[in-house]
Motif scaffolding. Structure first.
Motif, PDB file in Angstrom:
ATOM      1  N   GLN A 190       1.892   4.674 -11.344  1.00 49.37           N
ATOM      2  CA  GLN A 190       0.708   4.576 -10.840  1.00 49.37           C
ATOM      3  C   GLN A 190       0.828   5.458  -9.582  1.00 49.37           C
ATOM      4  O   GLN A 190      -0.001   6.120  -9.096  1.00 49.37           O
ATOM      5  CB  GLN A 190       0.175   3.259 -10.373  1.00 49.37           C
ATOM      6  N   PHE A 191       1.917   5.288  -9.183  1.00 52.43           N
ATOM      7  CA  PHE A 191       2.391   6.080  -7.756  1.00 52.43           C
ATOM      8  C   PHE A 191       2.511   7.446  -8.049  1.00 52.43           C
ATOM      9  O   PHE A 191       1.880   8.127  -7.036  1.00 52.43           O
ATOM     10  CB  PHE A 191       4.009   5.368  -7.269  1.00 52.43           C
ATOM     11  N   SER A 196       2.915   8.169  -0.956  1.00 49.57           N
ATOM     12  CA  SER A 196       2.416   8.979  -2.117  1.00 49.57           C
ATOM     13  C   SER A 196       2.033  10.474  -1.470  1.00 49.57           C
ATOM     14  O   SER A 196       2.333  11.434  -1.907  1.00 49.57           O
ATOM     15  CB  SER A 196       1.457   8.661  -2.894  1.00 49.57           C
ATOM     16  N   ASP A 230       0.786  -1.354  -0.085  1.00 46.86           N
ATOM     17  CA  ASP A 230      -0.052  -0.113   0.177  1.00 46.86           C
ATOM     18  C   ASP A 230       0.935   1.266  -0.008  1.00 46.86           C
ATOM     19  O   ASP A 230       1.715   1.380   0.911  1.00 46.86           O
ATOM     20  CB  ASP A 230      -0.847  -0.139   1.436  1.00 46.86           C
ATOM     21  N   THR A 231       0.945   2.059  -1.035  1.00 52.70           N
ATOM     22  CA  THR A 231       1.817   3.265  -0.976  1.00 52.70           C
ATOM     23  C   THR A 231       1.137   4.540  -0.623  1.00 52.70           C
ATOM     24  O   THR A 231       1.570   5.642  -1.028  1.00 52.70           O
ATOM     25  CB  THR A 231       2.225   3.286  -2.485  1.00 52.70           C
ATOM     26  N   ARG A 232      -0.192   4.312  -0.242  1.00 54.11           N
ATOM     27  CA  ARG A 232      -0.921   5.548   0.276  1.00 54.11           C
ATOM     28  C   ARG A 232      -0.358   6.469   0.925  1.00 54.11           C
ATOM     29  O   ARG A 232      -0.146   7.906   0.885  1.00 54.11           O
ATOM     30  CB  ARG A 232      -2.227   5.390   0.905  1.00 54.11           C
ATOM     31  N   ASP A 265       0.720   8.971 -10.331  1.00 52.28           N
ATOM     32  CA  ASP A 265      -0.870   9.428 -10.296  1.00 52.28           C
ATOM     33  C   ASP A 265      -1.181   9.706  -8.909  1.00 52.28           C
ATOM     34  O   ASP A 265      -2.143  10.693  -8.806  1.00 52.28           O
ATOM     35  CB  ASP A 265      -1.556   8.263 -10.782  1.00 52.28           C
ATOM     36  N   GLU A 266      -1.056   8.638  -7.889  1.00 46.52           N
ATOM     37  CA  GLU A 266      -1.481   9.063  -6.622  1.00 46.52           C
ATOM     38  C   GLU A 266      -0.910  10.118  -5.858  1.00 46.52           C
ATOM     39  O   GLU A 266      -1.715  10.953  -5.456  1.00 46.52           O
ATOM     40  CB  GLU A 266      -0.782   7.867  -5.648  1.00 46.52           C
ATOM     41  N   ALA A 293      -2.803  13.154  -7.128  1.00 46.74           N
ATOM     42  CA  ALA A 293      -4.179  13.043  -6.866  1.00 46.74           C
ATOM     43  C   ALA A 293      -3.848  13.823  -5.278  1.00 46.74           C
ATOM     44  O   ALA A 293      -4.728  14.556  -4.810  1.00 46.74           O
ATOM     45  CB  ALA A 293      -4.722  11.789  -6.647  1.00 46.74           C
ATOM     46  N   HIS A 294      -3.045  13.457  -4.519  1.00 41.36           N
ATOM     47  CA  HIS A 294      -2.808  14.001  -3.229  1.00 41.36           C
ATOM     48  C   HIS A 294      -2.535  15.355  -3.271  1.00 41.36           C
ATOM     49  O   HIS A 294      -3.026  16.379  -2.531  1.00 41.36           O
ATOM     50  CB  HIS A 294      -1.784  13.201  -2.602  1.00 41.36           C
TER      51      HIS A 294
END
Ligand code: CS2
Length: 496
Positions: free
Chosen positions: A469-470, A410, A405-407, A472-473, A476-477
């Motif tokens: 993908q990371f 990111s 999980d990279t939340r 992109d996260e 978004a943050h």
């Protein structure tokens, strides 16, 4: 305290030192210097110099004094003052239960290199110098940690290769000093001991120096390979940027004026690979750990301590916290840091028998909460770009490879990018120090901060799919932080 009882440290001696303040117990006149240390900042004064002071005091072996050397032009005023004080300064060690002030006596010589480079070269070349140690920060190694390559094209490196008499980098000084030592053959042996927060700091130092020497003098490379060792080490002690509050406190408690005073936490740790070419002090008698493999300690410390500092640093600073102890007492930031340590960083680490990682994490939260040192958010965020590369990219690589999980990671990168705007959630200016990013890089990326992560070594122009993908996260943050503020965005993340 009345003015008549105020003493300047520069005028103090063992006899005149106030009884409340601990003076070195050994006779400094008998100390001989065997260590040359480059980079006499707060950390060195609170850590290595303190260990050697302890060692000389407890063993009576006075052959391990330090010559402190500064090579950055900006160091001059401080070094002049320290030199006037004959290398003496007050160290305050404190936490919520205790405060202990002591005068450290292990630094017995102080040199400012740009003023007299030859003197510094001669000092580093003295056979009596058995260890040359460094705290020159990540940037000082002139090394690309991601690509594992020396910055051979750096203007200061080029300058040093072409102007032998006026070195600017540590490598320019070492070139000539090691050349002189090589003329002594085996008697010139020496240990180069990096004390910086750099993964595999000894290996990096060795690689960078040898890369420099390949362009300067290949014969010397061969001598260095045989006669110089570069132990890896893990260093730890939270040492806020020294300043007025440290000086005021010493003045109030002891009536002593010391412009070089430094304050630090009570915790201290040093783990060193036992690979010294020209002998070493028996520092194990004062708590230093010697080992054949520093890697698990160093990785745990960099990822858990320094990584958490960044995790709470950018978000906390954006949220308006200027002190680390206040940021960590905010429940949302506390949860973020705990989750980062337990869920992101710890699973990437190797267990260490004498440093249980669960206890270490709990201890770290306590250390971050030490209100007496009032550590600065600005300090832990400073040079954030290099620190992200050093402390966080390795965690991110491991988490992505494990499909984790990279939340939180990111969010961290996004908060770093927002931090670069220099404006906090309340719209107030927030001073930032980023000396490894040029003004051009900063302003070029102002409209699209994400570009900064792509154009340089971090992710490259065409990142691998996992990293796309990371990124992109991160984007978004960043948008979320810009819309609602970093702190409100963090709360949403924690609730979701
Ligand atoms: C901090 C370190 O500046 C930073 O990145 O995380 O200076 C930290 O305080 C020390 O490494 C603690 O040993």
């Amino acid at each position: 305290m009345s003015e008549s009882t105020i003493h300047e440290l520069v005028n103090l001696t063992a006899d005149r030192c106030p009884e409340t303040l601990q003076w070195p117990v050994y006779n400094r006149g008998d100390v001989t210097v065997s260590v040359a240390h480059i980079g006499v900042g707060g950390f060195h004064r609170a850590h290595q110099a303190r260990y050697l002071d302890d060692y000389m005091a407890s063993s009576g072996d006075l052959s391990w004094g330090i010559c402190g050397v500064g090579i950055r032009p900006a160091d001059k005023p401080f070094l002049d003052t320290l030199s006037r004080q004959r290398g003496l300064y007050t160290l305050t060690e404190k936490d919520d239960n205790q405060t202990k002030d002591r005068v450290i006596g292990s630094l017995t010589e102080v040199l400012f290199a740009p003023e007299d480079p030859q003197r510094v070269i001669d000092t580093l070349a003295r056979p009596g110098i058995r260890i040359i140690s460094t705290t020159i920060t990540e940037g000082g190694y002139l090394y690309d940690f991601e690509k594992q390559r020396f910055f051979h094209d750096h203007p200061d490196v080029q300058h040093d290769l072409n102007n032998r008499g006026e070195p600017r980098t540590i490598y320019g000084y070492l070139w000539q000093a090691l050349e002189a030592r090589s003329a002594l053959g085996a008697d010139g042996r020496v240990t180069l001991l990096s004390c910086d927060n750099v993964p595999h700091n000894g290996d990096v130092f060795r690689k960078a120096l040898l890369s420099f020497l390949e362009h300067a003098d290949t014969t010397l490379c061969a001598w260095v390979s045989d006669h110089v060792s570069f132990p890896n080490s893990m260093v730890d002690r939270i040492t806020p940027a020294p300043g007025e509050p440290d000086q005021q406190a010493v003045r109030q408690r002891h009536g002593v004026v010391d412009p070089c005073a430094v304050g630090a936490e009570t915790f201290i740790q040093w783990v060193i690979e036992d690979n010294f070419k020209a002998g070493r002090p028996a520092l194990e008698t004062v708590g230093v750990q010697f080992t054949t493999n520093v890697s698990p300690y160093e990785t745990a410390k960099l990822r858990l301590l320094n990584g958490s500092h960044l995790m709470m640093g950018f978000i906390g600073y954006l949220a308006g916290y200027t002190r680390v102890d206040e940021a960590i007492k905010d429940p949302a930031i506390l949860q973020l840091v705990r989750d980062y340590m337990a869920l992101d960083a710890a699973p990437t680490l190797t267990p260490i028998a004498d440093m249980p990682l669960d206890d270490y994490q709990l201890q770290l939260i306590e250390r971050f909460g030490n209100s007496t040192i009032a550590d600065q958010q600005q300090r832990i965020c400073s040079d954030g770009y290099s620190k992200l590369k050093n402390y966080l990219m390795p965690v991110l690589n491991d988490v992505i490879n494990a499909g984790g999980d990279t939340r939180r990671l990111s969010l961290l990168f996004a908060s770093f990018l927002k931090y670069l705007d220099g404006i906090n959630d309340a719209g107030q200016p927030m001073p930032i120090i980023e000396f490894n990013l040029s003004a051009e890089q900063l302003s070029d990326s102002a409209t699209d901060r994400l570009r900064l992560l792509k154009v340089d070594a971090l992710f490259g122009e065409q990142p691998d799919p996992g990293y796309v993908q990371f990124l992109d996260e991160v984007a978004a943050h960043l948008a979320g932080i810009r819309t609602r503020g970093a702190y409100a965005h963090l709360l949403r993340l924690l609730q979701g």
